[in-house]
Design an enzyme around this catalytic site. Structure first.
Site, PDB file in Angstrom:
ATOM      1  N   HIS A  67       0.449  12.569   1.929  1.00  0.00           N
ATOM      2  CA  HIS A  67       1.858  11.548   3.020  1.00  0.00           C
ATOM      3  C   HIS A  67       2.985  11.137   2.044  1.00  0.00           C
ATOM      4  O   HIS A  67       3.826  10.934   3.044  1.00  0.00           O
ATOM      5  CB  HIS A  67       0.876  10.582   2.740  1.00  0.00           C
ATOM      6  N   ASP A  73       0.509  -0.882  -0.300  1.00  0.00           N
ATOM      7  CA  ASP A  73       0.272   0.047  -0.329  1.00  0.00           C
ATOM      8  C   ASP A  73       0.601   1.548  -0.038  1.00  0.00           C
ATOM      9  O   ASP A  73       1.636   1.250   0.768  1.00  0.00           O
ATOM     10  CB  ASP A  73      -0.736   0.409   1.644  1.00  0.00           C
ATOM     11  N   THR A  74       0.749   2.241  -0.835  1.00  0.00           N
ATOM     12  CA  THR A  74       1.605   3.384  -0.882  1.00  0.00           C
ATOM     13  C   THR A  74       1.238   3.916  -0.036  1.00  0.00           C
ATOM     14  O   THR A  74       2.098   4.925   0.736  1.00  0.00           O
ATOM     15  CB  THR A  74       1.149   3.575  -2.297  1.00  0.00           C
ATOM     16  N   ASP A  75       0.220   4.600   0.495  1.00  0.00           N
ATOM     17  CA  ASP A  75       0.192   5.423   1.552  1.00  0.00           C
ATOM     18  C   ASP A  75       1.040   5.007   2.689  1.00  0.00           C
ATOM     19  O   ASP A  75       1.270   5.944   3.992  1.00  0.00           O
ATOM     20  CB  ASP A  75      -1.981   5.727   2.242  1.00  0.00           C
ATOM     21  N   ASP A  76       0.337   3.044   3.346  1.00  0.00           N
ATOM     22  CA  ASP A  76       0.925   3.186   4.664  1.00  0.00           C
ATOM     23  C   ASP A  76       2.329   3.119   4.724  1.00  0.00           C
ATOM     24  O   ASP A  76       3.247   4.094   4.868  1.00  0.00           O
ATOM     25  CB  ASP A  76       0.974   1.735   4.795  1.00  0.00           C
TER      26      ASP A  76
END
Length: 655
Positions: free
Chosen positions: A450, A371-374
């Site tokens: 983020h 997951d890119t956000d995480d």
């Protein structure tokens, strides 16, 4: 002139009085208490607050238990759950999907499923009274005909809707060979769609109707079919199943994950196991061992999520422990907790969750889908341990850069799955599937913000070519109000709270007008109590609802994080930030020295389905209050080496 002077005097008095009222000792006290709460909640070197969809999915589970023959061993307690539903029903007869303090009525699909469950176990007068109210409300909303397509698929599997009235899902879209590679749907739809679509395609193809005792719902129709619900299962050969069906089955088995889920979600797992139940009844000689193993592992996965120690009966969608651990580790580290004490937690997360030369998964069973956000915020956490993770950090950064979409923004899971496949976009809209889920994985401003924040911790600045593209994406997608529509949190408030700190970390000049527009947006949306809040209806009717709603601690923290980056620009911004900080302190006291969100702040599928993320209230207020405290004490670092939109140095201090 006299009126102007009086106004200035009053304004100065208000600014000074509010500033003075924010007691930094109380700020530190709230920070310390929250840190203690977080330490008490560590389990096996992780923080784990399962995101949940609401009780309607437990109502659905009652019927799925019947199909899967699990009623005798499940932790599901019908007496307890029934009482829970009776207590949470609105006065008008409806039920909400997840808690939303801005609304005094419920959601149609949630009310239909809760009604169906109660009718199926109807055994006391209280239930009958609840059913009468719910029935009246459902019909007033348009009845079963007005429900989402996903609801109709599930109703059809139990004989409450005709399969033939639902669009057929052609099985050739699950083929990869030859010309079919251009229509292979896995390469087109979002990661979260595919494991649900495979099971739904199976059930629709077979026109499966499970023979289990459920209540009839004809009274919820506005125009019930004259000849009743048509039950017409597809004819089949036990020994020679269709070759296309076997290809679909192979695709489904590829989705099985280590803990037993299919695609990492409870809903997709249950739909898949129900498909296996039907397949096994028709072709008992095929996949015997695989299906039996799937039942065993799938049962563990679903029960673990639906009846976990923290959010039992809330309808938990999946395991998101790495995201929770990232957020709370970040909050604890930034607020000054001992790095060495937190290190085993971070080390465990990197070891178990971070995929080699890729990113980190959202939680258990997401290993196949980093997951890119995480990963963007994981970089923030790893920046505290640069020496310990000197191998992983450059690999993670390289992977993040490789995931950037052509428009400069970032998706959640898959690069290039924007809404530019017009054929499939049209098909999903025509089939009605788009009214139940987000089909694609487009770039979004919150994730992009983020990631900028994470990269900024390692010296990447606004003059870097790929970060320039991120900034261009943010500028291009900013709306007329000065904000953006967020993909994973509610909503326009959340977007500003992600974008502005991200720009600040890469040393972008926050004096530029488009950034100032986003700050002005926040100033105009701040509630009288000093907080920020936004209703989920801002996705359905943004003109009316954008940035509007009762305050929550998470949304207030998002707003405050943006304001703090420009805190010293003028007194109006200072005043707004002070008020937001005071709201957090006041709400902390009102909720018995805890941070808790009284409204949904997470987005699953915009305008359709929402998720509550309990970990947000345990982390974002801690980060926001800590930064507020540092700014108030003159300890917060504001960059002097700034860049404009062209990546050129700005010869002035930001603030």
């Amino acid at each position: 002139m006299k009126k102007i002077l009086i106004g200035l005097i009053i304004g100065l008095f208000l600014f000074s009085s509010v500033n003075a009222s924010v007691n930094l000792t109380e700020v530190q006290n709230a920070i310390s208490i929250q840190q203690g709460i977080n330490w008490a909640e560590v389990h096996n070197n992780t923080w784990y607050y399962p995101p949940y969809l609401g009780e309607m999915f437990i109502s659905e589970y009652y019927f799925e238990l019947l199909v899967l023959n699990w009623t005798h061993k499940s932790a599901f307690n019908a007496t307890y759950f029934t009482e829970r539903l009776l207590q949470t029903q609105f006065e008008d007869g409806s039920w909400e999907q997840v808690r939303e303090q801005n609304l005094e009525t419920g959601q149609l699909d949630a009310t239909v499923f809760n009604y169906w469950y109660l009718k199926s176990i109807n055994n006391n007068p209280k239930i009958e009274a609840a059913l009468q109210k719910a029935r009246k409300w459902i019909v007033a909303q348009g009845g079963i005909e007005a429900t989402q397509t996903m609801t109709k698929f599930k109703l059809a599997a139990f004989g409450q809707y005709s399969w033939e009235d639902l669009w057929y899902v052609p099985l050739f879209i699950f083929k990869q060979n030859g010309i079919f590679k251009y229509t292979y749907v896995k390469d087109i739809v979002a990661q979260w769609v595919y494991p649900h679509l495979t099971a739904l395609a199976y059930l629709r193809y077979q026109r499966t109707v499970f023979n289990v005792p459920v209540a009839d719902l004809r009274e919820l129709w506005i125009n019930y079919p004259k000849n009743g619900i048509k039950i017409s299962p597809r004819e089949y050969s036990t020994l020679n199943p269709d070759s296309d069906l076997l290809i679909l089955m192979d695709e489904i088995f590829k989705l099985k994950q280590p803990l037993g889920s299919f695609g990492a979600y409870t809903i997709s797992t249950l739909l898949t196991l129900m498909s296996f139940k039907d397949f096994q009844s028709k072709h008992p000689h095929l996949y015997q061992n695989e299906i039996q193993k799937a039942y065993e592992d799938g049962y563990y996965f679903v029960e673990f999520n639906y009846f976990n120690f923290r959010e039992a009966y809330h309808g938990s969608l999946d395991d998101g422990r790495w995201w929770d651990t990232i957020l709370i580790s970040w909050a604890m580290l930034e607020s000054g907790q001992d790095k060495e004490r937190i290190f085993p937690i971070v080390q465990n997360m990197v070891k178990e969750g971070l995929q080699p030369k890729k990113g980190i998964g959202y939680g258990y069973d997401f290993e196949y889908a980093p997951d890119t956000d995480d990963t963007g915020l994981l970089l923030v956490v790893m920046s505290y341990y640069k020496e310990a993770f000197q191998k992983q950090i450059p690999e993670t950064i390289e992977w993040l850069f490789s995931m950037q979409n052509d428009d400069g923004g970032y998706p959640a899971f898959d690069k290039g799955k924007n809404e530019d496949n017009l054929l499939f976009k049209f098909a999903f809209n025509m089939a009605g599937i788009a009214n139940s889920a987000e089909i694609f994985d487009p770039s979004c401003p919150d994730i992009t913000g983020h990631i900028m924040e994470g990269l900024g911790e390692f010296g990447y600045q606004a003059n870097h070519p790929q970060i320039q593209n991120m900034i261009k994406y943010q500028r291009k997608t900013q709306n007329k109000w000065g904000s953006w529509q967020a993909r994973w949190g509610v909503n326009y408030i959340m977007a500003v709270g992600a974008v502005v700190p991200g720009l600040a970390r890469v040393n972008y000049d926050l004096n530029e007008q488009w950034v100032q527009n986003s700050i002005n947006y926040l100033l105009n949306k701040q509630n009288k109590d000093g907080g920020f809040g936004e209703c989920v209806l801002s996705y359905n009717d943004p003109e009316k609802w954008n940035g509007i709603g009762k305050s929550t601690v998470t949304q207030t923290s998002w707003g405050l994080l943006a304001l703090l980056e420009v805190y010293n620009q003028n007194e109006q911004i200072k005043h707004a930030a002070d008020r937001a900080a005071q709201y957090l302190l006041d709400q902390f006291k009102r909720d018995d020295n805890t941070f808790y969100d009284h409204s949904t702040i997470g987005t699953g599928h915009r305008g359709l389905l929402y998720l509550q993320y309990p970990s947000y209230a345990q982390s974002f207020p801690l980060v926001a209050l800590n930064r507020y405290q540092k700014i108030s004490q003159g300890q917060y670092h504001f960059s002097k080496n700034l860049y404009n939109g062209n990546g050129e140095p700005v010869q002035k201090q930001n603030i």
